[in-house]
Scaffold this active site. Structure first.
Site, short mmCIF file in Angstrom:
data_model
loop_
_atom_site.label_atom_id
_atom_site.label_comp_id
_atom_site.label_asym_id
_atom_site.label_seq_id
_atom_site.Cartn_x
_atom_site.Cartn_y
_atom_site.Cartn_z
N HIS A 1 50.03 64.73 107.41
CA HIS A 1 48.88 65.12 108.24
C HIS A 1 48.61 64.07 109.32
CE1 HIS A 1 46.76 62.86 104.93
NE2 HIS A 1 46.03 62.42 105.94
N ASP B 1 53.37 66.52 102.05
CA ASP B 1 52.52 65.88 103.04
C ASP B 1 53.16 64.54 103.39
OD1 ASP B 1 50.54 64.93 104.66
OD2 ASP B 1 48.96 64.91 103.13
N GLY C 1 40.19 55.66 105.08
CA GLY C 1 41.04 54.58 105.56
C GLY C 1 42.31 54.44 104.75
N SER D 1 44.79 57.24 104.14
CA SER D 1 45.83 58.24 104.34
C SER D 1 47.18 57.63 104.67
CB SER D 1 45.45 59.19 105.46
OG SER D 1 44.58 60.18 105.01
N SER E 1 47.89 61.35 100.08
CA SER E 1 47.68 62.64 100.74
C SER E 1 46.21 62.95 100.89
CB SER E 1 48.36 63.76 99.95
OG SER E 1 48.06 65.03 100.51
#
Length: 456
Positions: free
Chosen positions: A217, A247, A327, A329, A345
């Site tokens: 993402h 992801d 903070g 990902s 994810s």
């Protein structure tokens, strides 16, 4: 404190500075590690195993037991592998005897792997509702279904009806106080297109160039990434998957001479060298490093998890109870002995109240992108400066991993303006729970934010 030597092929943990003591304590074996359910059956001849060895044994026994195999998990309290079996006639069954001789604790359960998989397919067909997730929990031999705070009214009724329709003893439902999202905002990070994300692990791309893995993402939120907010790009997205079957994203450094060390910086002058990728095991202790909350640990709760984010459904994830906050990902999930396990994810909760977190398996990301773990580049200087003996600001984080100047490389896609969900971008709705901001294998850190905090 001198650094701890770990067996060959495994990671070495270098410790430096007072701030690293907390992390060092976390990374050492914990006698009081929590375990939700242990081995059944009392006295056992099961062997004492490390989590990685238990995972290898489980893979072998899965093939040996065939249809009788109904999952396995690691009993961290007793350091044993527990294997579920169905349709056996007793201890005289040859394959069960062989499983026990191999060193596993064997227990008979009601639900077969095929039945659990069929139930998961039913959930996918009838209950794909934003804010829901499910994964097989081998400790209960059921599917654990989780619904966040947005699942109410008719959507809750639909979920509950679907679970009831699976039959008694097939699934359980848990309510989460938080909201499932991909964590966006907060923390030092890598930056791109108004988004902020974490570097996960440095890798070598299929063409031999230096690169890193992060969340998918993040990869769809921006094509180019910098190690400083509004800074010049240092890396470009090569591949990205989100939502869908994972992801993850592969991001190549623009400078082919970039030195991208295969290690995770955990702050306080301490780093964990990463030399291998490993599959997660339910019950296994795992660690995440984040620039927002520091170092935290927890357990793997489920595998092959399906999560229904606002942006779409993602499958094949790892479910854990490791806390995380905005903070995180794209950051790294790893083991005490230095195995790369996952990329952050999404999930819900925070490091005060806890919550559910989900990670992209590193093994799957590597296979899909054609990348390999290990040092890459031709020995060029790191983007934010050299390691300086592991005594950098923020605990010796290396900018070479793509995070520099106030960037722990960890971060989560931070798109304050809200990225277009239709494009799969990490928007304000999403904040990947994650475990690892700066954890990236070499991110530049900032002092004060890489705090070493024990979650227990």
């Amino acid at each position: 404190m001198s650094h701890k030597r770990i067996p060959k092929r495994k990671a070495a943990i270098a410790v430096g500075g007072v701030a690293a003591l907390g992390a060092a304590a976390l990374l050492l074996p914990q006698a009081n590690a929590s375990q939700d359910g242990g081995a059944r059956g009392g006295a056992s001849t099961a062997r004492t195993l490390k989590a990685d060895d238990a995972n290898d044994l489980a893979a072998r026994l899965s093939k040996l037991l065939g249809d009788a195999f109904a999952g396995s998990y690691y009993d961290s309290a007793n350091r044993q592998l527990v294997v579920n079996v169905t349709d056996v006639s007793g201890d005289d069954n040859n394959v069960v005897v062989q499983a026990k001789k191999a060193g596993a604790e064997v227990r008979e359960v009601d639900n077969s792997t095929a039945e659990l998989q069929a139930a998961a397919r039913t959930l996918r067909t009838k209950a794909t509702i934003p804010g829901t997730a499910w994964a097989v929990d081998p400790r209960t031999n059921k599917i654990l279904v989780t619904a966040d705070s947005t699942v109410t009214g008719t959507r809750w009724d639909r979920l509950e009806s679907t679970v009831d329709g699976l039959g008694s003893g097939m699934a359980t439902v848990k309510k989460s106080a938080g909201t499932f999202k991909t964590f966006v905002s907060g923390g030092d990070a890598i930056f791109g297109g108004g988004a902020r994300c974490s570097l996960g692990f440095n890798v070598t791309a299929g063409d031999g160039s230096p690169a890193f893995l992060t969340a998918g993402h993040c990869g769809v939120a921006a094509q180019q990434w910098s190690d400083a907010q509004n800074g010049a790009p240092i890396a470009t997205v090569d591949q990205a998957t989100f939502p869908g079957n994972g992801d993850f994203a592969l991001v190549k450094y623009d400078d082919p001479n970039t030195q991208a060390p295969s290690e995770v910086n955990v702050g306080g002058g301490q780093s964990v060298q990463i030399l291998q990728a490993a599959e997660a095991t339910v019950g296994q202790q795992v660690f995440r490093m984040g620039s927002t909350t520091g170092l935290h640990d927890g357990q793997v709760l489920g595998l092959d998890a399906t999560v229904n984010y606002p942006e779409g459904t993602v499958t094949g994830l790892i479910q854990t109870d490791v806390c995380a906050e905005p903070g995180d990902s794209g950051g790294s999930l790893f083991t005490q002995d230095g195995s790369a396990v996952g990329l952050t994810s999404g999930g819900s909760g925070d490091c005060t109240s806890g919550g559910e977190t989900f990670f992209q398996p590193v093994t799957t990301a590597l296979a899909a992108t054609g990348a390999t773990l290990g040092d890459a580049g031709a020995g060029g200087q790191q983007a934010g400066g050299d390691q300086a003996g592991g005594d950098q600001i923020g605990g010796g984080q290396e900018a070479g991993a793509g995070a520099g100047d106030g960037s722990d490389g960890a971060g989560a896609a931070d798109d304050p303006s809200g990225a277009d969900a239709s494009n799969g971008q990490a928007s304000g709705t999403g904040q990947a729970p994650g475990t690892g901001h700066a954890s990236g294998t070499g991110n530049a850190g900032r002092s004060g934010r890489s705090e070493l905090t024990d979650t227990h």
